[in-house]
Design a protein around this motif. Structure first.
Motif, PDB file in Angstrom:
ATOM      1  N   PRO A   1       0.807  -1.219   0.000  1.00 33.79           N
ATOM      2  CA  PRO A   1       0.000   0.000   0.000  1.00 33.79           C
ATOM      3  C   PRO A   1       0.845   1.276   0.000  1.00 33.79           C
ATOM      4  O   PRO A   1       1.977   1.272   0.495  1.00 33.79           O
ATOM      5  CB  PRO A   1      -0.809  -0.100   1.295  1.00 33.79           C
ATOM      6  CG  PRO A   1      -0.046  -1.035   2.168  1.00 33.79           C
ATOM      7  CD  PRO A   1       0.720  -1.958   1.280  1.00 33.79           C
TER       8      PRO A   1
ATOM      9  N   ILE B   1      -3.156   8.035  13.688  1.00 33.68           N
ATOM     10  CA  ILE B   1      -3.735   7.684  12.384  1.00 33.68           C
ATOM     11  C   ILE B   1      -2.783   6.739  11.620  1.00 33.68           C
ATOM     12  O   ILE B   1      -3.214   5.805  10.952  1.00 33.68           O
ATOM     13  CB  ILE B   1      -4.066   8.993  11.613  1.00 33.68           C
ATOM     14  CG1 ILE B   1      -5.293   8.822  10.767  1.00 33.68           C
ATOM     15  CG2 ILE B   1      -2.934   9.517  10.786  1.00 33.68           C
ATOM     16  CD1 ILE B   1      -5.878  10.123  10.300  1.00 33.68           C
ATOM     17  N   LEU B   2      -1.485   6.951  11.776  1.00 34.31           N
ATOM     18  CA  LEU B   2      -0.522   6.097  11.067  1.00 34.31           C
ATOM     19  C   LEU B   2      -0.498   4.695  11.676  1.00 34.31           C
ATOM     20  O   LEU B   2      -0.503   3.695  10.964  1.00 34.31           O
ATOM     21  CB  LEU B   2       0.880   6.722  11.127  1.00 34.31           C
ATOM     22  CG  LEU B   2       1.963   5.874  10.464  1.00 34.31           C
ATOM     23  CD1 LEU B   2       1.749   5.794   8.945  1.00 34.31           C
ATOM     24  CD2 LEU B   2       3.353   6.416  10.764  1.00 34.31           C
TER      25      LEU B   2
ATOM     26  N   ALA C   1      -0.697  -3.799   5.074  1.00 36.71           N
ATOM     27  CA  ALA C   1       0.573  -3.149   5.392  1.00 36.71           C
ATOM     28  C   ALA C   1       1.595  -4.137   5.958  1.00 36.71           C
ATOM     29  O   ALA C   1       2.763  -3.794   6.097  1.00 36.71           O
ATOM     30  CB  ALA C   1       0.341  -1.994   6.367  1.00 36.71           C
TER      31      ALA C   1
ATOM     32  N   LEU D   1      -4.346  10.486   4.655  1.00 38.40           N
ATOM     33  CA  LEU D   1      -5.097   9.950   5.808  1.00 38.40           C
ATOM     34  C   LEU D   1      -5.713  11.096   6.609  1.00 38.40           C
ATOM     35  O   LEU D   1      -6.880  11.022   7.030  1.00 38.40           O
ATOM     36  CB  LEU D   1      -4.182   9.112   6.702  1.00 38.40           C
ATOM     37  CG  LEU D   1      -3.675   7.789   6.102  1.00 38.40           C
ATOM     38  CD1 LEU D   1      -2.571   7.184   6.970  1.00 38.40           C
ATOM     39  CD2 LEU D   1      -4.826   6.794   5.936  1.00 38.40           C
TER      40      LEU D   1
ATOM     41  N   THR E   1       0.398  10.120   5.017  1.00 35.81           N
ATOM     42  CA  THR E   1      -0.227  10.710   6.212  1.00 35.81           C
ATOM     43  C   THR E   1      -1.071  11.924   5.816  1.00 35.81           C
ATOM     44  O   THR E   1      -2.101  12.183   6.426  1.00 35.81           O
ATOM     45  CB  THR E   1       0.827  11.082   7.267  1.00 35.81           C
ATOM     46  OG1 THR E   1       1.915  11.757   6.640  1.00 35.81           O
ATOM     47  CG2 THR E   1       1.312   9.867   8.001  1.00 35.81           C
TER      48      THR E   1
ATOM     49  N   GLU F   1      -3.365  -2.435   9.554  1.00 31.06           N
ATOM     50  CA  GLU F   1      -4.267  -3.116   8.611  1.00 31.06           C
ATOM     51  C   GLU F   1      -3.487  -4.221   7.890  1.00 31.06           C
ATOM     52  O   GLU F   1      -2.281  -4.088   7.676  1.00 31.06           O
ATOM     53  CB  GLU F   1      -4.865  -2.105   7.632  1.00 31.06           C
ATOM     54  CG  GLU F   1      -5.905  -1.226   8.320  1.00 31.06           C
ATOM     55  CD  GLU F   1      -6.500  -0.167   7.408  1.00 31.06           C
ATOM     56  OE1 GLU F   1      -6.615  -0.419   6.196  1.00 31.06           O
ATOM     57  OE2 GLU F   1      -6.829   0.908   7.930  1.00 31.06           O
TER      58      GLU F   1
ATOM     59  N   ARG G   1      -3.350   2.691  10.487  1.00 31.75           N
ATOM     60  CA  ARG G   1      -3.205   2.248   9.088  1.00 31.75           C
ATOM     61  C   ARG G   1      -2.173   1.129   8.960  1.00 31.75           C
ATOM     62  O   ARG G   1      -2.353   0.181   8.200  1.00 31.75           O
ATOM     63  CB  ARG G   1      -2.812   3.458   8.215  1.00 31.75           C
ATOM     64  CG  ARG G   1      -2.717   3.159   6.722  1.00 31.75           C
ATOM     65  CD  ARG G   1      -4.051   2.702   6.159  1.00 31.75           C
ATOM     66  NE  ARG G   1      -3.970   2.246   4.776  1.00 31.75           N
ATOM     67  CZ  ARG G   1      -3.682   0.990   4.422  1.00 31.75           C
ATOM     68  NH1 ARG G   1      -3.443   0.061   5.332  1.00 31.75           N
ATOM     69  NH2 ARG G   1      -3.636   0.647   3.153  1.00 31.75           N
TER      70      ARG G   1
ATOM     71  N   LEU H   1       1.047   4.575   1.729  1.00 33.52           N
ATOM     72  CA  LEU H   1       0.548   5.188   2.961  1.00 33.52           C
ATOM     73  C   LEU H   1       0.966   6.649   2.974  1.00 33.52           C
ATOM     74  O   LEU H   1       2.158   6.958   3.062  1.00 33.52           O
ATOM     75  CB  LEU H   1       1.125   4.495   4.194  1.00 33.52           C
ATOM     76  CG  LEU H   1       1.014   2.972   4.277  1.00 33.52           C
ATOM     77  CD1 LEU H   1       1.510   2.487   5.636  1.00 33.52           C
ATOM     78  CD2 LEU H   1      -0.412   2.525   4.053  1.00 33.52           C
TER      79      LEU H   1
END
Ligand code: AP5
Length: 213
Positions: free
Chosen positions: A28, A68-69, A78, A35, A32, A75, A72, A30
């Motif tokens: 993915p 928030i990181l 990741a 997000l 920030t 999940e 993520r 990612l």
């Protein structure tokens, strides 16, 4: 398991390169920034707290971004690795990341400031699919409309000149010192980010130390 960090000033082309690279690596992308913008759009309490900082071009407090990181990163997709874009932005974030995961490569996008300004002020994006355009270098087929969704393209609130000035200054003060941090750790690869998207993409792949890229 590729774990790649893209580092560089606002508008350097990190997001543009991160998507295709992540797809190619099967991991993915990612971001920030993405997000946080999603949290703002959904009007979560974290989004409401982050919004003012982002509009003004300041960094969002570390603990909010980490929340928030971390969510993520936990999940399932990741677990295979990631292309991380927009984190870390300061020394504390770099140390937090090092405590969470071992990174393979940090790619630094190098670009003169006058080019960054042009790229940021000309950027537009689709509010539905997030596709990013540039009025000069990557224009949509129909003026002002997303090629895929047909939605009206918008300018990010932090791409206004006042916020861009703050973002560039914040980058110089807080994020640029990470070059030394990652060079010291033997992870830094420098990348000339001037040139077409395709040229930069080729340089990015050549700079990566990962196998089969
Ligand atoms: P974030 O979304 O991460 O913004 P940024 O780092 O400022 O980066 P940008 O998205 O502006 O630039 P980019 O390098 O991705 O360029 P792009 O590919 O779009 O963060 C936004 C805010 O969120 C921060 O200010 C902060 O408030 C908060 N935040 C996020 N992470 C945080 C963190 N870790 N801690 C605290 N706060 C955080 O390209 C730009 C334009 O150029 C586009 O129009 C594109 O089409 C064009 N372009 C790209 N490549 C080329 C090329 N080769 N040639 C010509 N044009 C090109």
């Amino acid at each position: 398991m590729p774990r790649v960090v893209l580092l560089g000033p606002p508008g350097a082309g990190k997001g543009t390169q991160a998507g295709p690279l992540a797809a190619e690596l099967g991991v993915p992308h990612l971001s920030t920034g993405d997000l946080l913008r999603a949290a703002v759009a959904k009007a979560t309490s974290l989004g409401a707290e982050a919004d003012g900082y982002m509009r003004a071009g300041h960094l969002v407090p570390d603990e909010l971004v980490l929340r928030i990181l971390r969510a993520r990163l936990s999940e399932p997709d990741a677990r295979a690795g990631f292309v991380l874009d927009g984190y870390p932005r300061n020394r504390a974030q770099a140390e937090t990341l090092a405590a969470l995961v071992a990174v393979d490569d940090v790619l630094y996008f190098e670009l003169p400031e006058e080019v960054l300004l042009g790229r940021l002020t000309q950027r537009r994006s689709c509010p539905r699919c997030g596709r990013v355009y540039n009025l000069s270098t990557r224009p949509p087929r129909s003026p002002g409309r997303c090629d895929v969704e047909g939605a009206e393209l918008l300018q990010r609130s932090d791409d206004r000149p006042e916020a861009v000035r703050v973002r560039l200054a914040t980058y110089r003060e807080q994020t640029e010192p990470l070059l030394q941090y990652y060079a010291g750790a033997g992870l830094l690869r420098r990348l000339d980010a001037l040139g077409s998207t395709e040229e930069v993409g080729r340089r990015l792949r050549a700079a990566l130390r990962l196998p089969n890229v």
